[in-house]
Write an enzyme that holds these catalytic residues in place. Sequence first.
Site, PDB file in Angstrom:
ATOM      1  N   ASN A   7       0.864  -1.187   0.000  1.00 30.73           N
ATOM      2  CA  ASN A   7       0.000   0.000   0.000  1.00 30.73           C
ATOM      3  C   ASN A   7       0.899   1.235   0.000  1.00 30.73           C
ATOM      4  O   ASN A   7       1.543   1.529   1.008  1.00 30.73           O
ATOM      5  CB  ASN A   7      -0.889  -0.036   1.262  1.00 30.73           C
ATOM      6  CG  ASN A   7      -1.667   1.246   1.459  1.00 30.73           C
ATOM      7  OD1 ASN A   7      -1.817   2.049   0.526  1.00 30.73           O
ATOM      8  ND2 ASN A   7      -2.165   1.444   2.667  1.00 30.73           N
ATOM      9  N   LYS A   9       0.033   4.272  -0.096  1.00 32.69           N
ATOM     10  CA  LYS A   9      -0.608   5.442   0.531  1.00 32.69           C
ATOM     11  C   LYS A   9      -0.428   6.658  -0.390  1.00 32.69           C
ATOM     12  O   LYS A   9      -0.457   6.505  -1.600  1.00 32.69           O
ATOM     13  CB  LYS A   9      -0.031   5.676   1.923  1.00 32.69           C
ATOM     14  CG  LYS A   9       0.012   4.398   2.761  1.00 32.69           C
ATOM     15  CD  LYS A   9       0.308   4.663   4.197  1.00 32.69           C
ATOM     16  CE  LYS A   9       0.540   3.339   4.905  1.00 32.69           C
ATOM     17  NZ  LYS A   9       0.464   3.448   6.331  1.00 32.69           N
ATOM     18  N   HIS A  91      -9.349   0.714   5.431  1.00 31.51           N
ATOM     19  CA  HIS A  91      -7.997   0.883   5.987  1.00 31.51           C
ATOM     20  C   HIS A  91      -8.096   1.786   7.216  1.00 31.51           C
ATOM     21  O   HIS A  91      -8.910   2.708   7.252  1.00 31.51           O
ATOM     22  CB  HIS A  91      -7.072   1.499   4.931  1.00 31.51           C
ATOM     23  CG  HIS A  91      -5.637   1.517   5.365  1.00 31.51           C
ATOM     24  ND1 HIS A  91      -5.134   2.495   6.176  1.00 31.51           N
ATOM     25  CD2 HIS A  91      -4.623   0.651   5.128  1.00 31.51           C
ATOM     26  CE1 HIS A  91      -3.852   2.231   6.424  1.00 31.51           C
ATOM     27  NE2 HIS A  91      -3.527   1.117   5.789  1.00 31.51           N
ATOM     28  N   GLU A  93      -6.444   4.204   8.207  1.00 32.51           N
ATOM     29  CA  GLU A  93      -6.331   5.656   7.958  1.00 32.51           C
ATOM     30  C   GLU A  93      -7.652   6.212   7.435  1.00 32.51           C
ATOM     31  O   GLU A  93      -8.007   7.355   7.718  1.00 32.51           O
ATOM     32  CB  GLU A  93      -5.150   5.926   7.005  1.00 32.51           C
ATOM     33  CG  GLU A  93      -3.832   5.760   7.749  1.00 32.51           C
ATOM     34  CD  GLU A  93      -2.654   5.302   6.917  1.00 32.51           C
ATOM     35  OE1 GLU A  93      -2.697   5.403   5.679  1.00 32.51           O
ATOM     36  OE2 GLU A  93      -1.671   4.810   7.523  1.00 32.51           O
ATOM     37  N   GLU A 162      -4.877  -5.385  10.735  1.00 37.48           N
ATOM     38  CA  GLU A 162      -3.859  -4.349  10.866  1.00 37.48           C
ATOM     39  C   GLU A 162      -4.078  -3.584  12.172  1.00 37.48           C
ATOM     40  O   GLU A 162      -4.867  -2.631  12.216  1.00 37.48           O
ATOM     41  CB  GLU A 162      -3.948  -3.370   9.693  1.00 37.48           C
ATOM     42  CG  GLU A 162      -3.709  -4.003   8.353  1.00 37.48           C
ATOM     43  CD  GLU A 162      -3.201  -2.976   7.359  1.00 37.48           C
ATOM     44  OE1 GLU A 162      -2.099  -3.165   6.840  1.00 37.48           O
ATOM     45  OE2 GLU A 162      -3.886  -1.967   7.131  1.00 37.48           O
ATOM     46  N   SER A 206       3.861  -2.330  10.083  1.00 39.74           N
ATOM     47  CA  SER A 206       5.328  -2.256  10.179  1.00 39.74           C
ATOM     48  C   SER A 206       6.020  -3.556   9.747  1.00 39.74           C
ATOM     49  O   SER A 206       7.009  -3.963  10.351  1.00 39.74           O
ATOM     50  CB  SER A 206       5.760  -1.825  11.576  1.00 39.74           C
ATOM     51  OG  SER A 206       5.290  -0.504  11.846  1.00 39.74           O
TER      52      SER A 206
HETATM   53  C1  PEP Z   1      -0.536  -0.077   5.902  1.00 41.48           C
HETATM   54  O1  PEP Z   1      -0.611   1.056   5.504  1.00 41.48           O
HETATM   55  O2  PEP Z   1      -1.432  -0.876   5.592  1.00 41.48           O
HETATM   56  C2  PEP Z   1       0.598  -0.469   6.737  1.00 41.48           C
HETATM   57  C3  PEP Z   1       0.580  -1.664   7.294  1.00 41.48           C
HETATM   58  O3  PEP Z   1       1.632   0.430   6.895  1.00 41.48           O
HETATM   59  P1  PEP Z   1       3.095   0.177   7.516  1.00 41.48           P
HETATM   60  O4  PEP Z   1       3.621  -1.103   6.903  1.00 41.48           O
HETATM   61  O5  PEP Z   1       3.910   1.362   7.092  1.00 41.48           O
HETATM   62  O6  PEP Z   1       2.943   0.046   8.981  1.00 41.48           O
END
Ligand code: PEP
Length: 248
Positions: A7, A9, A91, A93, A162, A206
Amino acid sequence: MAVVAGNWKMNHGPEAARAFFAELDLDDVSEEHEIVVFPTDLSLGTAVAAAPTRVSIGVQNVHPEDSGAFTGATSAALAAEAGARYALVGHSERRHLFGETDEETERKVAAALRHGLTPVLCVGETLDERRAGRVEDVVLRQLDAVLETLADGGARFLLAYEPVWAIGTGETATPADASAAHATLRGRLRTRLAGANDVPILYGGSVKPDNAAELLGADEVDGVLVGGASLDAASFAQIARAVDGGGV
Ligand code: PEP
């Protein structure tokens, strides 16, 4: 097989998208694994044209309606026409920065299914919710809001667990935490779907080249959804190489 999804973003315009796919080397990654990249809408067309055939492209969000006066929005219909095959829905966000509700998430899933996009439903708890012992409540509430739509749609879908506290923070759930949440989700799917075991459940939060193998090896973890580390072609490919030894 396992699923490795990236992703981007709000990063990587068309030039960077082209450069990413020119550099992406998946030669050592078995063809059985599924690789998906979610670029920005502005880079969608470039990504569809530049990605190798084994990489599917998806959108990061869709509007619940198919068309109309919704300035700045992208519908599932338009995304599908532009070559997207997947849609991220819910998601964290979108939920936490844009105030997306469970009800909107359900309508977005329905829109994705209407237009042949494979939804990737994201669920996850905040740190406060985890500390209050509410992980199961939260992820099941988020799943239950869309489960009927997903199940009755009859089409393939994916889930992504997540934990909000692990996204973009460098904090990662332990493999045991991930397995526990995934088992909760799988259990709920089994109450509603004959093919519950075939629904890939990805872990996201992460994920990096150095922790991917361990997470992918955890029980019930069928793949990863990668944010920050998916921006770099070399690190995304390294994560994809970690799938052998883990996954469904
Ligand atoms: C995400 O945006 O779905 C995500 C898991 O981000 P990150 O890997 O940067 O934590």
